[in-house]
Enzyme design. Structure first.
Site, PDB file in Angstrom:
ATOM      1  N   GLN A 115     -17.777  14.577   3.870  1.00  0.00           N
ATOM      2  CA  GLN A 115     -19.040  15.214   3.488  1.00  0.00           C
ATOM      3  C   GLN A 115     -19.241  16.502   4.276  1.00  0.00           C
ATOM      4  O   GLN A 115     -20.154  17.251   4.010  1.00  0.00           O
ATOM      5  CB  GLN A 115     -20.217  14.293   3.832  1.00  0.00           C
ATOM      6  CG  GLN A 115     -20.268  13.029   3.015  1.00  0.00           C
ATOM      7  CD  GLN A 115     -21.343  12.104   3.542  1.00  0.00           C
ATOM      8  OE1 GLN A 115     -22.466  12.101   3.068  1.00  0.00           O
ATOM      9  NE2 GLN A 115     -21.012  11.305   4.507  1.00  0.00           N
ATOM     10  N   ASP A 118     -17.558  21.713   7.648  1.00  0.00           N
ATOM     11  CA  ASP A 118     -17.143  22.476   8.830  1.00  0.00           C
ATOM     12  C   ASP A 118     -15.648  22.790   8.918  1.00  0.00           C
ATOM     13  O   ASP A 118     -15.220  23.542   9.797  1.00  0.00           O
ATOM     14  CB  ASP A 118     -17.592  21.747  10.113  1.00  0.00           C
ATOM     15  CG  ASP A 118     -17.089  20.297  10.197  1.00  0.00           C
ATOM     16  OD1 ASP A 118     -16.001  20.003   9.678  1.00  0.00           O
ATOM     17  OD2 ASP A 118     -17.793  19.461  10.802  1.00  0.00           O
ATOM     18  N   HIS A 133     -18.836  17.878  -0.221  1.00  0.00           N
ATOM     19  CA  HIS A 133     -20.013  18.756  -0.259  1.00  0.00           C
ATOM     20  C   HIS A 133     -19.632  20.220  -0.065  1.00  0.00           C
ATOM     21  O   HIS A 133     -20.452  21.025   0.372  1.00  0.00           O
ATOM     22  CB  HIS A 133     -21.033  18.325   0.807  1.00  0.00           C
ATOM     23  CG  HIS A 133     -21.693  17.022   0.478  1.00  0.00           C
ATOM     24  ND1 HIS A 133     -22.241  16.193   1.423  1.00  0.00           N
ATOM     25  CD2 HIS A 133     -21.893  16.393  -0.704  1.00  0.00           C
ATOM     26  CE1 HIS A 133     -22.749  15.118   0.836  1.00  0.00           C
ATOM     27  NE2 HIS A 133     -22.540  15.205  -0.449  1.00  0.00           N
ATOM     28  N   CYS A 141     -17.461  29.374  -8.141  1.00  0.00           N
ATOM     29  CA  CYS A 141     -18.069  29.732  -9.424  1.00  0.00           C
ATOM     30  C   CYS A 141     -18.698  28.479 -10.011  1.00  0.00           C
ATOM     31  O   CYS A 141     -18.027  27.442 -10.115  1.00  0.00           O
ATOM     32  CB  CYS A 141     -16.995  30.281 -10.370  1.00  0.00           C
ATOM     33  SG  CYS A 141     -17.601  30.429 -12.066  1.00  0.00           S
TER      34      CYS A 141
HETATM   35  P1  NAD Z   1     -25.992  11.766   8.954  1.00  0.00           P
HETATM   36  O1  NAD Z   1     -26.548  12.769   9.912  1.00  0.00           O
HETATM   37  O2  NAD Z   1     -26.898  11.252   7.904  1.00  0.00           O
HETATM   38  O3  NAD Z   1     -25.450  10.487   9.760  1.00  0.00           O
HETATM   39  C1  NAD Z   1     -24.516  10.602  10.809  1.00  0.00           C
HETATM   40  C2  NAD Z   1     -24.165   9.201  11.274  1.00  0.00           C
HETATM   41  O4  NAD Z   1     -23.136   9.301  12.236  1.00  0.00           O
HETATM   42  C3  NAD Z   1     -25.338   8.469  11.935  1.00  0.00           C
HETATM   43  O5  NAD Z   1     -25.342   7.121  11.497  1.00  0.00           O
HETATM   44  C4  NAD Z   1     -25.021   8.575  13.430  1.00  0.00           C
HETATM   45  O6  NAD Z   1     -25.517   7.490  14.179  1.00  0.00           O
HETATM   46  C5  NAD Z   1     -23.514   8.562  13.406  1.00  0.00           C
HETATM   47  N1  NAD Z   1     -22.876   9.261  14.529  1.00  0.00           N
HETATM   48  C6  NAD Z   1     -23.292  10.370  15.188  1.00  0.00           C
HETATM   49  N2  NAD Z   1     -22.392  10.726  16.117  1.00  0.00           N
HETATM   50  C7  NAD Z   1     -21.394   9.809  16.052  1.00  0.00           C
HETATM   51  C8  NAD Z   1     -20.162   9.637  16.759  1.00  0.00           C
HETATM   52  N3  NAD Z   1     -19.778  10.478  17.707  1.00  0.00           N
HETATM   53  N4  NAD Z   1     -19.375   8.586  16.421  1.00  0.00           N
HETATM   54  C9  NAD Z   1     -19.742   7.705  15.460  1.00  0.00           C
HETATM   55  N5  NAD Z   1     -20.886   7.823  14.760  1.00  0.00           N
HETATM   56  C10 NAD Z   1     -21.693   8.875  15.048  1.00  0.00           C
HETATM   57  O7  NAD Z   1     -24.667  12.390   8.367  1.00  0.00           O
HETATM   58  P2  NAD Z   1     -23.985  12.167   6.929  1.00  0.00           P
HETATM   59  O8  NAD Z   1     -24.008  10.729   6.579  1.00  0.00           O
HETATM   60  O9  NAD Z   1     -22.676  12.884   6.965  1.00  0.00           O
HETATM   61  O10 NAD Z   1     -24.939  12.902   5.905  1.00  0.00           O
HETATM   62  C11 NAD Z   1     -25.474  14.170   6.233  1.00  0.00           C
HETATM   63  C12 NAD Z   1     -25.191  15.301   5.265  1.00  0.00           C
HETATM   64  O11 NAD Z   1     -25.297  16.502   6.037  1.00  0.00           O
HETATM   65  C13 NAD Z   1     -23.830  15.306   4.692  1.00  0.00           C
HETATM   66  O12 NAD Z   1     -24.013  15.528   3.354  1.00  0.00           O
HETATM   67  C14 NAD Z   1     -23.104  16.511   5.311  1.00  0.00           C
HETATM   68  O13 NAD Z   1     -22.599  17.325   4.282  1.00  0.00           O
HETATM   69  C15 NAD Z   1     -24.174  17.331   5.974  1.00  0.00           C
HETATM   70  N6  NAD Z   1     -23.878  17.760   7.373  1.00  0.00           N
HETATM   71  C16 NAD Z   1     -22.639  18.230   7.681  1.00  0.00           C
HETATM   72  C17 NAD Z   1     -22.352  18.613   8.980  1.00  0.00           C
HETATM   73  C18 NAD Z   1     -20.962  19.121   9.287  1.00  0.00           C
HETATM   74  O14 NAD Z   1     -20.302  19.705   8.419  1.00  0.00           O
HETATM   75  N7  NAD Z   1     -20.468  18.884  10.500  1.00  0.00           N
HETATM   76  C19 NAD Z   1     -23.333  18.526   9.975  1.00  0.00           C
HETATM   77  C20 NAD Z   1     -24.618  18.055   9.619  1.00  0.00           C
HETATM   78  C21 NAD Z   1     -24.870  17.666   8.302  1.00  0.00           C
END
Ligand code: NAD
Length: 289
Positions: A115, A118, A133, A141
């Site tokens: 998802q 980065d 995502h 496009c």
């Molecule tokens: P989320 O923020 O909803 O959930 C993250 C989960 O990971 C939480 O349950 C948290 O407790 C857990 N977590 C945090 N650090 C951890 C670690 N070191 N080890 C294990 N678990 C850990 O994230 P999501 O479910 O990916 O959904 C969020 C949306 O936001 C996605 O659609 C994504 O595209 C986007 N997003 C992307 C980035 C990125 O590209 N790095 C950053 C923030 C949000």
């Protein structure tokens, strides 16, 4: 915890087609905050969550206005949404990303569906990555799904000529590749992800709260897959029973709806940057034994 690590190593070595699903949690140890974890962007600033749903509406109503705001460093879009880009661009993969990439090199992990926008899986060396995502460093496009590297489109020149929004050679409007809240998943990505989900016999779900749909549907689809197995009953008759065809494992800092609803077979609770390298070490150990 050690028992569960042994268990996942055994499951990985017995799998024929293992895939990983990853979320923002796998990148927190690279310094990129997630959304819903204890230090998440939205946990700290719920208003940011509400506003993020407005972006796709803005794009749909007026792609030109979207692009004008997007290219104006003083606008809300630039200041609140795209200001995180600089941080993400500087981030480096952590041991969790590298462990998944190594598992691919050993031929155990066949694909990652992430998802994250980065690009850290690719920076760590993973080859087969589906960016569910989208990606921060691409445009797309919205008609033909063609992706463009950011340096392939000179947005400043297009803006100066008054030609915003940028357009693809097919005539379709170009937007950032990152999928906005409310925006459908690009059809090519959605199709490939479902194919991988139907094919896998092990799904390793790392660092996601599993509440963002339709991504969170993928483990549920995998759970529906059953295979037929012959079994002898106590009375000596052979019967055919249907059993789950996919082992589903979560590695996450906290339980998720997948844990509570028994979609996953088990949860290894902790940090992906610590657990995945331990798994890799044990896998290597068994392979070289
Ligand atoms: P989320 O923020 O909803 O959930 C993250 C989960 O990971 C939480 O349950 C948290 O407790 C857990 N977590 C945090 N650090 C951890 C670690 N070191 N080890 C294990 N678990 C850990 O994230 P999501 O479910 O990916 O959904 C969020 C949306 O936001 C996605 O659609 C994504 O595209 C986007 N997003 C992307 C980035 C990125 O590209 N790095 C950053 C923030 C949000």
């Amino acid at each position: 915890m050690e028992d569960l690590i042994e268990r996942v190593v055994h499951d990985l070595l017995n799998s024929k087609y293992a895939i990983a699903l990853t979320g923002a949690g796998i990148s927190t140890e690279s310094g990129i905050p997630d959304f819903r974890g204890p230090d998440g962007i939205w946990t700290k600033d719920p208003e940011a969550e509400r506003r993020s749903y407005e972006i796709y509406d803005l794009f749909l109503k007026s792609p030109k206005k979207y692009w004008l705001e997007r290219l104006d460093p003083e606008s809300f879009l630039s200041k609140r949404i795209f200001s995180v880009f600089g941080e993400i661009e500087k981030a480096l993969p952590n041991p969790g990303h590298y462990a998944l990439s190594e598992l691919e090199k050993f031929g155990i992990l066949k694909c990652i569906i992430t998802q994250n926008i980065d690009g850290l899986h690719q920076k760590a060396g993973s080859k087969k990555v589906i960016e569910y995502h989208g990606s921060l460093d691409k445009f797309r496009c919205i008609e033909c799904n063609k992706r463009f590297r950011k340096n392939e489109i000179n947005l400043d020149a297009i803006k100066e000529k008054g030609d915003l929004p940028p357009r693809c050679e097919c005539g379709g409007i170009i937007k950032d590749d990152g999928v906005f809240f409310g925006e459908p998943i690009p059809s090519d990505v959605s199709r490939r992800s479902i194919e991988e989900t139907w094919r896998c016999d092990l799904m390793l779900i790392c660092g996601t709260s599993a509440v963002v749909y339709p991504f969170a549907e993928l483990p549920r689809i995998a759970r529906q897959r059953r295979v037929e197995r012959e079994k002898m009953t106590d009375s000596g008759l052979y019967v055919v029973e249907k059993v789950p065809a996919t082992v589903i494992v979560e590695i996450n800092a906290e339980p998720t709806p997948l844990t509570y609803e028994n979609i996953s077979d088990y949860l290894i609770q902790g940090k992906t940057g610590e657990i995945l390298p331990k798994i890799l070490e044990k896998v290597k150990d068994r392979i070289h034994r």
